[in-house]
Design an enzyme around this catalytic site. Structure first.
Site, PDB file in Angstrom:
ATOM      1  N   HIS A 134       0.865  -1.191   0.000  1.00  0.00           N
ATOM      2  CA  HIS A 134       0.000   0.000   0.000  1.00  0.00           C
ATOM      3  C   HIS A 134       0.898   1.236   0.000  1.00  0.00           C
ATOM      4  O   HIS A 134       2.138   1.118  -0.050  1.00  0.00           O
ATOM      5  CB  HIS A 134      -0.947  -0.031   1.202  1.00  0.00           C
ATOM      6  CG  HIS A 134      -0.266  -0.273   2.507  1.00  0.00           C
ATOM      7  ND1 HIS A 134       0.639   0.606   3.048  1.00  0.00           N
ATOM      8  CD2 HIS A 134      -0.326  -1.318   3.375  1.00  0.00           C
ATOM      9  CE1 HIS A 134       1.080   0.143   4.199  1.00  0.00           C
ATOM     10  NE2 HIS A 134       0.530  -1.048   4.417  1.00  0.00           N
ATOM     11  N   GLY A 182       1.904   3.133   2.199  1.00  0.00           N
ATOM     12  CA  GLY A 182       2.926   3.175   3.248  1.00  0.00           C
ATOM     13  C   GLY A 182       4.211   2.485   2.791  1.00  0.00           C
ATOM     14  O   GLY A 182       5.317   3.006   2.978  1.00  0.00           O
ATOM     15  N   HIS A 183       4.072   1.327   2.148  1.00  0.00           N
ATOM     16  CA  HIS A 183       5.261   0.640   1.626  1.00  0.00           C
ATOM     17  C   HIS A 183       5.919   1.478   0.525  1.00  0.00           C
ATOM     18  O   HIS A 183       7.137   1.569   0.456  1.00  0.00           O
ATOM     19  CB  HIS A 183       4.874  -0.711   1.002  1.00  0.00           C
ATOM     20  CG  HIS A 183       4.332  -1.712   1.962  1.00  0.00           C
ATOM     21  ND1 HIS A 183       3.010  -2.084   1.991  1.00  0.00           N
ATOM     22  CD2 HIS A 183       4.946  -2.438   2.926  1.00  0.00           C
ATOM     23  CE1 HIS A 183       2.835  -3.007   2.913  1.00  0.00           C
ATOM     24  NE2 HIS A 183       3.975  -3.240   3.506  1.00  0.00           N
TER      25      HIS A 183
END
Ligand code: PAF
Length: 275
Positions: A30, A32-33
């Site tokens: 997502h 965040g990654h």
């Protein structure tokens, strides 16, 4: 992006790659990654990601089997983020024989997350040390969302004198404050609407500490009560020292508040540094 499944191919592919920056993941990527990949891109010459759902870090009643696996979509996202090499082994590639030699972190592995997930940090430390041995990066980036994991890995790296700089990446949140997580996909619509309460409570505790409140137990209990009063089942709300996650003394100023709570079946974790 070049994709390798075996340890040998990955080692060969990474010869003469300059300064390697490594971002280990379990996939189902997502924003965040992707923010970690973007951060990694600025820190060296070659960005290496891994996707490996590591059985060693899941307890017998946890979600190893049903952990979301979205390999094709992940590869597209990694390519778009400028990742150079992906290491994506199968369990047999990575653990061709039972992994009997493991890394046993100190007592902190049994507190906070570790109290509710026995053996989890042993599994995390073992897989990450082995991934480091395969990729041999100069820098590795981990999200602050898993704050205890970042602390365990930072201290492991320092104490074992691994020549790797550990960098923390800020947590990416939805507009309503919910920290992005692969496990958010387990939330029903009603749970998703309730979920941002966790972040709001952490912000409230941070603000109270910054305003001078030093009765941490009172703040922790109030946070837990508010969650449980709205149908959550809270494992912990805890104010700890950032560096080692031990209980703060009166003079400690670099603190973090961490929480884990179950909303229906999904278990959410979050934290916020008190700065
Ligand atoms: O944070 C994760 O995704 C995992 O715990 C990690 C660091 C990739 C180890 O399996």
């Amino acid at each position: 992006m070049r994709i390798h499944a075996t340890i040998n191919d990955t080692r060969t592919a990474l010869r003469n790659s300059g300064r390697i920056v490594f971002v280990p993941t379990m996939g189902n990527l997502h924003a965040g990654h992707i923010a970690l990949m973007t951060q990694a891109r600025k820190l060296g010459d070659t960005v290496v990601a891994s996707i490996f759902v590591n059985p060693l870090q899941f307890g017998p009643n946890e979600d190893f089997e049903k952990y979301p696996r979205t390999f094709e979509a992940d590869c597209e996202k990694l390519t778009a983020a400028g990742v150079d090499v992906l290491f994506a082994p199968t369990v047999k590639d990575f653990y061709p024989e039972p992994q009997q030699y493991q890394v046993d972190p100190p007592e902190i592995q049994n507190q906070l997350e570790g109290k509710f997930r026995p053996g989890h940090f042993r599994g995390v430390a073992t897989v990450v040390l082995k991934l480091f041995n395969v990729v041999q990066p100069q820098v590795a980036v981990f999200g602050k969302k898993d704050y205890q994991q970042l602390m365990v890995l930072r201290n492991m790296t320092r104490q074992l004198a691994l020549p790797i700089e550990i960098v923390g990446g800020e947590t990416v949140r939805a507009e309503d404050g919910l920290a992005l997580s692969s496990r958010n996909g387990y939330l029903t619509a009603a749970e998703r609407a309730e979920a941002p309460r966790l972040h709001r409570i952490l912000v409230g505790i941070r603000n109270a500490v910054l305003a001078g409140e030093r009765d941490f137990t009172k703040l922790e209990q109030a946070g837990r009560q508010e969650l449980d009063g709205h149908g959550w089942k809270t494992d912990y709300v805890a104010i700890r020292r950032q560096a080692d996650l031990q209980l703060p003394g009166t003079n400690d100023s670099e603190l973090v508040v961490l929480a884990a709570s179950r909303l229906g079946t999904p278990r959410l974790i979050d934290n916020i540094e008190i700065v």
